[in-house]
Scaffold this active site. Structure first.
Site, PDB file in Angstrom:
ATOM      1  NE  ARG A 183      -2.052   1.972   3.560  1.00 58.52           N
ATOM      2  CZ  ARG A 183      -2.591   2.228   4.734  1.00 58.52           C
ATOM      3  NH1 ARG A 183      -3.726   1.670   5.093  1.00 58.52           N
ATOM      4  NH2 ARG A 183      -1.990   3.031   5.577  1.00 58.52           N
ATOM      5  CB  CYS A 202      -1.394   6.319   2.613  1.00 58.92           C
ATOM      6  SG  CYS A 202      -2.662   7.464   3.198  1.00 58.92           S
TER       7      CYS A 202
END
Length: 126
Positions: free
Chosen positions: A102, A104
């Site tokens: 991931r 962000c």
């Protein structure tokens, strides 16, 4: 290449599809906290929008025959990085075991002035 469309997630706000697969990889376009029934953002701030984003992603995963455990990569775009912990808590609730890769990032602005947008890559049939 196969494209996926479900009424259980909002229609695209531009010239793109909700998701498409290439081989067994599913690429899901960025989802915002829009209620697919009303076409409007859910009320309740970033937490409510993040919850709706994840529901929208879930609907697309289901339509394509995939699931959260098959998600390999996620990109999260936040209007305000101060919302990181709140979004993280909601996001984590959708995964049962190992989390995907991931990133962000905080962005200057999102389409329709969304507070959060999330896109994902998953495997179909894994």
């Amino acid at each position: 290449m196969q494209r996926y469309v479900t009424e259980n997630a909002p229609a695209p706000v531009g010239p793109y599809c909700q998701a498409l697969s290439v081989g067994n990889l599913l690429f899901i376009s960025g989802q915002m906290g829009i209620d697919p029934k009303t076409g409007a953002f859910v009320s309740g701030g970033v937490e409510a929008q993040a919850e709706q984003v994840m529901k929208n992603l879930d609907a697309i995963l289901t339509e394509a025959g995939s699931c959260w455990s098959s998600v390999a990569k996620v990109n999260i775009y936040l209007k305000d990085m101060n919302d990181f912990a709140a979004v993280n808590q909601i996001y984590a609730g959708f995964f049962d075991q190992a989390f995907p890769a991931r990133c962000c990032v905080e962005v200057a602005r999102l389409p329709k002035d969304a507070l959060v947008e999330i896109e994902a890559i998953a495997v179909i049939g894994a």
